[in-house]
Design a protein around this motif. Structure first.
Motif, mmCIF file in Angstrom:
data_model
loop_
_atom_site.group_PDB
_atom_site.id
_atom_site.type_symbol
_atom_site.label_atom_id
_atom_site.label_comp_id
_atom_site.label_asym_id
_atom_site.label_seq_id
_atom_site.Cartn_x
_atom_site.Cartn_y
_atom_site.Cartn_z
ATOM 1 N N LEU A 162 -33.236 -72.024 -74.707
ATOM 2 C CA LEU A 162 -32.881 -73.333 -74.150
ATOM 3 C C LEU A 162 -31.789 -73.196 -73.091
ATOM 4 C CD1 LEU A 162 -33.284 -76.376 -74.256
ATOM 5 C CD2 LEU A 162 -31.589 -76.486 -76.093
ATOM 6 N N VAL A 163 -30.812 -72.327 -73.343
ATOM 7 C CA VAL A 163 -29.734 -72.090 -72.378
ATOM 8 C C VAL A 163 -30.299 -71.505 -71.085
ATOM 9 C CG1 VAL A 163 -27.694 -70.665 -71.905
ATOM 10 C CG2 VAL A 163 -27.909 -71.836 -74.096
ATOM 11 N N LYS A 164 -31.264 -70.593 -71.203
ATOM 12 C CA LYS A 164 -31.875 -69.980 -70.016
ATOM 13 C C LYS A 164 -32.606 -71.018 -69.170
ATOM 14 C CE LYS A 164 -32.525 -65.304 -71.869
ATOM 15 N NZ LYS A 164 -33.536 -64.287 -72.294
ATOM 16 N N VAL A 165 -33.337 -71.917 -69.831
ATOM 17 C CA VAL A 165 -34.058 -72.968 -69.101
ATOM 18 C C VAL A 165 -33.066 -73.873 -68.373
ATOM 19 C CG1 VAL A 165 -35.523 -75.003 -69.342
ATOM 20 C CG2 VAL A 165 -36.064 -72.934 -70.621
ATOM 21 N N LEU A 166 -32.011 -74.284 -69.062
ATOM 22 C CA LEU A 166 -30.991 -75.145 -68.450
ATOM 23 C C LEU A 166 -30.292 -74.442 -67.292
ATOM 24 C CD1 LEU A 166 -29.406 -76.754 -71.655
ATOM 25 C CD2 LEU A 166 -30.986 -77.815 -70.031
ATOM 26 N N LEU A 167 -30.071 -73.124 -67.441
ATOM 27 C CA LEU A 167 -29.429 -72.347 -66.373
ATOM 28 C C LEU A 167 -30.329 -72.288 -65.140
ATOM 29 C CD1 LEU A 167 -27.066 -70.552 -65.472
ATOM 30 C CD2 LEU A 167 -28.269 -68.594 -66.496
ATOM 31 N N PHE A 203 -39.616 -67.275 -53.711
ATOM 32 C CA PHE A 203 -39.593 -66.011 -54.453
ATOM 33 C C PHE A 203 -38.224 -65.749 -55.095
ATOM 34 C CE2 PHE A 203 -43.370 -65.230 -51.843
ATOM 35 C CZ PHE A 203 -44.241 -64.807 -52.842
ATOM 36 N N ALA A 204 -37.166 -66.319 -54.517
ATOM 37 C CA ALA A 204 -35.850 -66.181 -55.146
ATOM 38 C C ALA A 204 -35.822 -66.904 -56.494
ATOM 39 C CB ALA A 204 -34.771 -66.734 -54.222
ATOM 40 N N MET A 205 -36.356 -68.128 -56.522
ATOM 41 C CA MET A 205 -36.404 -68.881 -57.775
ATOM 42 C C MET A 205 -37.343 -68.206 -58.785
ATOM 43 S SD MET A 205 -34.439 -71.513 -58.162
ATOM 44 C CE MET A 205 -35.277 -72.587 -59.334
ATOM 45 N N ALA A 206 -38.485 -67.699 -58.282
ATOM 46 C CA ALA A 206 -39.420 -67.000 -59.168
ATOM 47 C C ALA A 206 -38.767 -65.746 -59.744
ATOM 48 C CB ALA A 206 -40.694 -66.631 -58.403
ATOM 49 N N GLY A 207 -38.050 -65.015 -58.897
ATOM 50 C CA GLY A 207 -37.375 -63.803 -59.361
ATOM 51 C C GLY A 207 -36.250 -64.105 -60.338
ATOM 52 N N PHE A 208 -35.516 -65.190 -60.094
ATOM 53 C CA PHE A 208 -34.430 -65.565 -61.000
ATOM 54 C C PHE A 208 -34.989 -65.963 -62.368
ATOM 55 C CE2 PHE A 208 -31.101 -68.821 -62.301
ATOM 56 C CZ PHE A 208 -30.189 -67.857 -62.716
ATOM 57 N N ALA A 209 -36.102 -66.695 -62.364
ATOM 58 C CA ALA A 209 -36.746 -67.067 -63.628
ATOM 59 C C ALA A 209 -37.189 -65.823 -64.382
ATOM 60 C CB ALA A 209 -37.933 -67.984 -63.359
ATOM 61 N N ASP A 210 -37.759 -64.859 -63.661
ATOM 62 C CA ASP A 210 -38.197 -63.610 -64.297
ATOM 63 C C ASP A 210 -37.001 -62.844 -64.849
ATOM 64 O OD1 ASP A 210 -40.315 -61.553 -64.821
ATOM 65 O OD2 ASP A 210 -39.102 -60.384 -63.410
ATOM 66 N N TYR A 211 -35.888 -62.850 -64.108
ATOM 67 C CA TYR A 211 -34.664 -62.173 -64.560
ATOM 68 C C TYR A 211 -34.148 -62.770 -65.863
ATOM 69 C CZ TYR A 211 -29.758 -60.708 -64.601
ATOM 70 O OH TYR A 211 -28.536 -60.205 -64.975
ATOM 71 N N LEU A 212 -34.325 -64.088 -66.002
ATOM 72 C CA LEU A 212 -33.880 -64.764 -67.227
ATOM 73 C C LEU A 212 -34.874 -64.590 -68.376
ATOM 74 C CD1 LEU A 212 -32.549 -68.136 -65.737
ATOM 75 C CD2 LEU A 212 -31.185 -66.211 -66.575
ATOM 76 N N GLY A 213 -36.008 -63.967 -68.093
ATOM 77 C CA GLY A 213 -37.025 -63.796 -69.130
ATOM 78 C C GLY A 213 -37.948 -64.991 -69.255
ATOM 79 N N LEU A 214 -37.986 -65.830 -68.212
ATOM 80 C CA LEU A 214 -38.849 -67.007 -68.199
ATOM 81 C C LEU A 214 -40.046 -66.744 -67.285
ATOM 82 C CD1 LEU A 214 -36.032 -69.702 -67.869
ATOM 83 C CD2 LEU A 214 -37.142 -68.927 -69.974
ATOM 84 N N SER A 215 -40.887 -67.752 -67.111
ATOM 85 C CA SER A 215 -42.087 -67.616 -66.288
ATOM 86 C C SER A 215 -41.747 -67.679 -64.797
ATOM 87 C CB SER A 215 -43.077 -68.730 -66.654
ATOM 88 O OG SER A 215 -44.036 -68.894 -65.657
ATOM 89 N N ARG A 216 -42.269 -66.714 -64.010
ATOM 90 C CA ARG A 216 -42.065 -66.755 -62.562
ATOM 91 C C ARG A 216 -42.659 -68.039 -61.972
ATOM 92 N NH1 ARG A 216 -44.126 -61.321 -62.998
ATOM 93 N NH2 ARG A 216 -42.500 -59.764 -62.684
ATOM 94 N N GLU A 217 -43.809 -68.432 -62.522
ATOM 95 C CA GLU A 217 -44.489 -69.625 -62.006
ATOM 96 C C GLU A 217 -43.629 -70.867 -62.203
ATOM 97 O OE1 GLU A 217 -45.893 -67.396 -64.037
ATOM 98 O OE2 GLU A 217 -47.237 -66.405 -62.629
ATOM 99 N N MET A 218 -42.937 -70.943 -63.345
ATOM 100 C CA MET A 218 -42.057 -72.089 -63.592
ATOM 101 C C MET A 218 -40.943 -72.131 -62.557
ATOM 102 S SD MET A 218 -39.723 -73.066 -66.888
ATOM 103 C CE MET A 218 -40.956 -74.003 -67.749
ATOM 104 N N GLY A 219 -40.385 -70.964 -62.212
ATOM 105 C CA GLY A 219 -39.339 -70.899 -61.190
ATOM 106 C C GLY A 219 -39.847 -71.398 -59.854
ATOM 107 N N ALA A 220 -41.066 -70.989 -59.482
ATOM 108 C CA ALA A 220 -41.629 -71.414 -58.203
ATOM 109 C C ALA A 220 -41.880 -72.918 -58.180
ATOM 110 C CB ALA A 220 -42.935 -70.659 -57.939
ATOM 111 N N LEU A 221 -42.368 -73.470 -59.278
ATOM 112 C CA LEU A 221 -42.615 -74.906 -59.363
ATOM 113 C C LEU A 221 -41.307 -75.692 -59.243
ATOM 114 C CD1 LEU A 221 -44.750 -77.162 -59.894
ATOM 115 C CD2 LEU A 221 -44.183 -76.947 -62.318
ATOM 116 N N LEU A 222 -40.267 -75.232 -59.942
ATOM 117 C CA LEU A 222 -38.966 -75.897 -59.877
ATOM 118 C C LEU A 222 -38.373 -75.825 -58.485
ATOM 119 C CD1 LEU A 222 -37.284 -74.779 -63.228
ATOM 120 C CD2 LEU A 222 -37.965 -77.088 -62.589
#
Length: 222
Positions: A162-167, A203-222
């Motif tokens: 949850l903290v990772k998603v909020l971050l 790709f920065a958001m996708a990469g940051f999401a991947d770094y947090l262990g989340l979905s790259r696709e979610m980062g790109a959508l956000l």
């Protein structure tokens, strides 16, 4: 053929992919290439869809989205849990729960692509559907965070997810609110720089999401 038959083009893409892939005519067989191309395609697709989504309108339907998602997720998980527990193949209640969660979730990419092609993303039904899909993705992330410990569930992995998603959401909001406007204002006179800057942000958001262990696709959508 699909367009002539008035069917979603996504069907044609899937059939063509199966046909030329490792299980078809084997024209494309390198698993690393397939994985890379598919991830880039999904990232760009969800980034483009994110550009067209009006967050204010989505939040305006917040209560409807929240209650609909709550009923859909937990209702379908409960039905799946009951079904797999009674009729198999689940041997334990935890296996039944896992299968129930898997059966309750929808494919965000496929549904959003269909809504996009039918130009229904900005309709009330489209906004509610996308909102439910986003909440489904958040639920899956939290569930997968505790998946390795299903036999001994713990609160810590859930809280960490949850903290990772909020971050991810927080960093995305701060950067887009305070840094991106002056950057894009500076490069606005050069169309190619706007394009490069937009892709870099994607790709920065996708990469940051991947770094947090989340979905790259979610980062790109956000």
């Amino acid at each position: 053929i699909c367009q002539a038959a008035k069917q979603p083009l996504l069907i044609a893409y899937l059939v063509a992919g199966f046909a030329i892939g490792p299980n078809g005519f084997r024209w494309v067989t390198n698993p690393e290439s397939i994985k890379t191309i598919s991830e880039i395609g999904l990232i760009l697709l969800l980034f483009l869809i994110g550009l067209e989504m009006d967050l204010k309108k989505m939040l305006g339907s917040g209560k409807v989205i929240f209650y609909t998602a709550l009923a859909q997720i937990f209702g379908c998980v409960a039905l799946g849990w009951l079904f797999f527990g009674l009729f198999g193949p689940a041997k334990t209640w935890l296996e039944g729960l896992y299968l129930g969660v898997a059966a309750a979730m929808s494919s965000t990419v496929i549904i959003i692509k269909l809504l996009h092609d039918k130009r229904e993303l900005e309709t009330l039904v489209g906004r509610i559907t996308v909102g439910v899909l986003v909440l489904q993705d958040l639920f899956v992330i939290l569930f997968l965070a505790i998946q390795p410990s299903l036999k001994n569930p713990a609160l810590a992995p859930l809280a960490l997810a949850l903290v990772k998603v909020l971050l991810l959401v927080g960093v995305g909001y701060v950067v887009s609110r305070f840094l991106l406007p002056p950057i894009f204002k500076f490069v606005a006179r050069q169309p190619e720089l706007v394009l490069v800057g937009a892709l870099a942000w994607c790709f920065a958001m996708a990469g940051f999401a991947d770094y947090l262990g989340l979905s790259r696709e979610m980062g790109a959508l956000l």
